[in-house]
Design an enzyme around this catalytic site. Sequence first.
Site, PDB file in Angstrom:
ATOM      1  N   LYS A  88       0.715  -0.942   0.084  1.00 62.16           N
ATOM      2  CA  LYS A  88       0.109  -0.216  -0.369  1.00 62.16           C
ATOM      3  C   LYS A  88       0.413   1.139   0.209  1.00 62.16           C
ATOM      4  O   LYS A  88       1.615   1.244   0.651  1.00 62.16           O
ATOM      5  CB  LYS A  88      -0.932  -0.280   1.301  1.00 62.16           C
ATOM      6  CG  LYS A  88       0.564  -0.054   2.716  1.00 62.16           C
ATOM      7  CD  LYS A  88       0.273   1.326   2.893  1.00 62.16           C
ATOM      8  CE  LYS A  88       0.520   1.267   4.253  1.00 62.16           C
ATOM      9  NZ  LYS A  88       1.319   2.723   5.315  1.00 62.16           N
ATOM     10  N   ASP A 127      -2.392  -1.996  11.032  1.00 58.11           N
ATOM     11  CA  ASP A 127      -2.148  -2.197   8.523  1.00 58.11           C
ATOM     12  C   ASP A 127      -3.027  -2.789   8.772  1.00 58.11           C
ATOM     13  O   ASP A 127      -3.803  -2.766   7.900  1.00 58.11           O
ATOM     14  CB  ASP A 127      -1.233  -1.847   8.648  1.00 58.11           C
ATOM     15  CG  ASP A 127      -0.808  -0.001   8.485  1.00 58.11           C
ATOM     16  OD1 ASP A 127      -1.297   0.858   8.708  1.00 58.11           O
ATOM     17  OD2 ASP A 127       0.083   0.315   8.044  1.00 58.11           O
TER      18      ASP A 127
END
Length: 293
Positions: free
Chosen positions: A13, A138
């Site tokens: 990401k 995350d």
Amino acid sequence: MPRELKNCPAPAKLNLFLHIIGRRADGYHLLQSVFQLIDRCDYLDFTVRSDGIIERANQVAGVPAELDLVVRAAQLLQKHSQSSYGATITLHKNLPMGGGVGGGSSDAATTLLALNHLWNCQLSTTELMQLGLQLGADVPFFIFGSNAFVEGIGEQLQEVQTPEQYFLVIEPGVNVPTPSIFSAKELTRDTKAVRITDFPDATTVAWKNDMQAVACTLHSEIKEAIDWLSQFQQESGNLRLASAKMTGSGSCVFCGFETEKQANEVCTQVPKHWKAWVAKALQQHPMKSWLQN
């Protein structure tokens, strides 16, 4: 029940921006960000075992098996679901460790998604996200599986559509410990909050990474990479194309381009002492379609 899954993707990401808008009484920082999935991935192989043993089959430099988030994720799911199955796991690393692209968290999320399927645990996405939060802030995002507007300390996720673009990512060759950024006195902690409806078109918003200035002070290599990449960015007042900036707490930096050809052309010019690669923006986690088939 299937016995194995091979080449399961664990995508990276990028933080298209990362604003720190406050700090809670317990010391945790309040964030706003957009997490963007890209098609640069680690890959994992899973084979079901009937003896309940969980093992990582290969060596991963710098990550002992007992500390690996992949092994810990499998153990957590096994305990939570009371599964009698085990797994042999092979991890093929492509993503840099300590680069701000979420590699370890993504590996853990793919492990939870794959073994939930292989072991027939039948946990919902929400349940898996709650488990994942025990492993890292995350991890729930990667289980959520879509690009997200992120708030709170990283636990509040709203799906968001992001612009189609290609990213050139540079690894400057340094590792940035996240605590060193959050503890810095110079860290900006009062950026004005934005709304999800502002993204990505608000021309009055300085879409930036509030951690970048501190990281650049601590590691000149990051500043050098951003300065070099900035000469190629296509100026825009919004986030249609991401300007050159650092992702997460570093150390990777990136810039957005309209076409793969443009990104590749710049990639060929990256100084040889940096590692660089091109990735495409994804709209959803590839494991979503994998597990629906």
